[in-house]
Design an enzyme around this catalytic site. Structure first.
Site, mmCIF file in Angstrom:
data_model
loop_
_atom_site.group_PDB
_atom_site.id
_atom_site.type_symbol
_atom_site.label_atom_id
_atom_site.label_comp_id
_atom_site.label_asym_id
_atom_site.label_seq_id
_atom_site.Cartn_x
_atom_site.Cartn_y
_atom_site.Cartn_z
ATOM 1 N N ARG A 1 10.247 7.727 13.218
ATOM 2 C CA ARG A 1 10.943 6.443 13.196
ATOM 3 C C ARG A 1 11.947 6.469 12.052
ATOM 4 N NH1 ARG A 1 5.542 2.612 13.480
ATOM 5 N NH2 ARG A 1 4.838 3.249 15.566
ATOM 6 N N HIS A 2 12.917 5.581 12.099
ATOM 7 C CA HIS A 2 13.920 5.538 11.040
ATOM 8 C C HIS A 2 13.283 5.067 9.738
ATOM 9 C CE1 HIS A 2 17.228 6.528 13.634
ATOM 10 N NE2 HIS A 2 16.932 5.552 14.477
ATOM 11 N N GLU A 3 13.770 5.635 8.650
ATOM 12 C CA GLU A 3 13.269 5.259 7.328
ATOM 13 C C GLU A 3 13.529 3.780 7.065
ATOM 14 O OE1 GLU A 3 11.186 5.284 4.771
ATOM 15 O OE2 GLU A 3 11.653 7.423 4.594
ATOM 16 N N ASP B 1 16.337 10.185 11.357
ATOM 17 C CA ASP B 1 17.604 9.907 10.669
ATOM 18 C C ASP B 1 18.579 11.074 10.719
ATOM 19 O OD1 ASP B 1 16.668 7.374 9.850
ATOM 20 O OD2 ASP B 1 15.611 8.270 8.161
#
Length: 569
Positions: free
Chosen positions: A202-204, A213
């Site tokens: 998942r995105h940071e 990312d």
């Protein structure tokens, strides 16, 4: 999923407040977890059950009238834990001890099994390609069947069609570029489908990098490289710059409109609602970056590179110095980004603020998510027309809408595409000179890496400009461009120079990138890309679903490639 059960047992004769703080939350204030009443009598605890996260380590703080103790612990998924709080040996000293009541689930086992499975398939594929390439096997298959069909089968197993002998050149389509694009796209599809619900897919939340990312900037980078090669080829064929510009404008408009359709979920149910239409998006940013970089390249690209004076003082750095006007424009754009980011007054926020707002920065700036970047988007586009659930909500509890594909970040996406364009110029000016191409890729990668180190001070949160995907910060672009050049060197060497790898299976989605991206977004909720799961709290089942869905798109792109079906804009 990603949760554990914690029972807090209080043997003290005073009520106790439990607060928590994630290790991943930089300069954050403690968040209340709950209250545990006083024990009913000596040696008799009162107990309260809580749910805690398992993605990152957690610090628990227990307070009564004073701070009683602080416990740091990394819980594991589906575990049951007990925290006992008692006086030590009937004294006033408080003892806090954590006990694991039941064994936890190894949530990383499914991804380890998946990695071994796909590695095994890759090894078997490589062995099969080697066997099919043996002269004895070829002769046997030619004797057993039709020669043309056998040749097609052998080339199919080896992952490519027949190439004439000789080194790869930019005039012939570089498989490494499509392979790199396809690799980025496959990871992007897997991440968008859920990534097995693992946090690193998942995105940071704010500063830093996860696997999710990496892929979009790489896609932008390779788009810039392809622009350089395609514009040069078109000019050599005699096409006018104006016709190429009008074609680029039309492509950008198409990309932008397609992007608007696929990110607004009500488009299948009726007319788009302007009240909640999200304007920025992935394809919209690609459209903007593409148009700007194509326009710059059309202004500076040479019709022919064959007659450059080899004795000129600039010849050894021709891939850079010949295009200095375009570089000047990019520097101006970057100066605009820096000035807006650090000098633009944002109401109730400090100048140059790059934080997530919410509970970050000790809760001093809860309404400052993204600083100038968030403010520009909300002022220019309106709060209802940008992304409503940014990743900063998960850890930092921010409540303002914030768009990771916003206006200011689009300036830095132009820089990313332009760095890819520079890689394309290297391929053009040093065609057939593989050592020179790879050496210059490595030099550029080193320079960009040094810039990143200076901007970030080699730290996650303490630098001048931290690496941040939500903001598309300058250090994020230089770092990802550094990685992209290193990866491109590796793929270029193995695919186009040594021909050790055909680029399969990533080559096929790389050749049909728009179709795969749009298709996976539109058909995400349909079988075979998604189905009702027996256990929605299992990483294993989510991972299986997401890997099969991603593999379906790789197979679809392979079949389309076999039929010579490509969706070009």
């Amino acid at each position: 999923m990603d949760e554990a059960s914690l029972t807090v047992n209080n043997e003290l004769d005073a009520e106790m407040v439990v607060s928590w703080l994630s290790d991943h939350c930089y300069q954050c204030v403690y968040q209340p977890l709950g209250v545990v009443p006083a024990g009913p009598g000596p040696g008799l605890p009162s107990s309260v059950d809580f749910t805690v996260g398992t993605q990152h380590g957690i610090t628990l703080q227990l307070n009564s009238s004073l701070e009683l103790c602080t416990v740091h612990y990394h819980f594991w998924e589906h575990g049951n834990y007990s925290l006992w709080v008692k006086n030590l040996n009937d004294s006033s000293v408080v003892n806090c001890s954590m006990i694991t009541d039941t064994e936890t689930v190894n949530s990383y086992l499914p991804i380890m099994v998946a990695f071994l499975l796909f590695t095994g398939l890759a090894i078997l594929s490589a062995i099969g390609a080697t066997v099919m390439g043996l002269d004895a096997v070829k002769n046997l298959m030619f004797r057993l069947g039709n020669s043309m069909e056998t040749e097609r089968l052998i080339n199919s197993v080896n992952g490519h069609r027949h190439h004439p002998p000789g080194p790869a050149t930019p005039s012939r389509r570089l498989r490494s570029l499509d392979t790199f694009r396809g690799l980025s796209l496959v990871i992007m599809v897997f991440v968008n489908y859920g990534g097995g619900r693992y946090w690193f897919f998942r995105h940071e939340s704010w500063n830093g990098l996860t696997v999710a990312d990496l892929v979009f900037p790489w896609f932008v980078f390779i788009m810039g490289t392809s622009i350089s090669l395609s514009v040069s080829s078109a000019l050599r064929c005699g096409l006018s710059r104006f016709s190429l510009f009008t074609k680029a404008v039309w492509r950008s408009v198409q990309l932008f409109l397609i992007g608007l359709l696929i990110i607004n979920p009500n488009y299948c149910q009726g007319p788009l609602s302007w009240d909640s239409l999200r304007i920025p998006g992935v394809l919209q940013r690609l459209a903007f970056s593409y148009l700007v970089v194509v326009s710059l390249d059309l202004c500076v690209a040479w019709n022919s590179l064959d007659n450059l004076p080899v004795d000129a003082w600039w010849y050894s750095a021709r891939e850079f110095l010949l295009y200095w006007p375009a570089w000047l424009c990019v520097v101006v754009l970057e100066t605009v980004w820096l000035c807006l980011t650090f000098l633009l007054p944002v109401p109730d926020c400090p100048s140059g603020y790059l934080g997530p707002g919410g509970i970050g920065d000790m809760g001093q700036y809860p309404n400052c998510t993204g600083g100038a970047a968030g403010y520009v988007d909300r002022w220019l586009l309106g709060e209802n027309h940008i992304y409503q659930t940014p990743s900063s909500r998960v850890i930092y509890k921010s409540h303002l809408p914030f768009d990771p594909e916003g206006v200011l970040g689009s300036i830095n996406s132009v820089l990313m595409a332009f760095l890819g364009l520079q890689a394309g110029k290297i391929l053009l000016h040093y065609k057939d000179q593989h050592s020179s191409i790879m050496a210059r890729f490595l030099i550029w990668s080193l320079v960009l890496g040094i810039i990143s180190a200076v901007l970030t001070k080699c730290s996650l949160n303490e630098g001048f400009i931290p690496i941040n995907k939500n903001l598309w910060s300058l250090s994020y672009v230089t770092t990802l461009a550094c990685f992209a050049l290193l990866l491109l060197v590796l793929i270029y060497y193995t695919v186009d120079v040594k021909r050790w790898w055909s680029g399969a299976p990533f080559y096929y989605p790389g050749m049909n990138s728009i179709l795969v991206y749009v298709g996976h977004e539109v058909l995400e909720e349909y079988f075979p890309f998604r189905w009702r799961m027996a256990d929605s709290q299992s990483h294993a089942e989510h991972l299986t679903q997401n890997l099969l869905a991603t593999s379906c798109w790789v197979l679809i792109s392979f079949l389309l490639h076999r039929k010579n079906i490509f969706w070009k804009i």
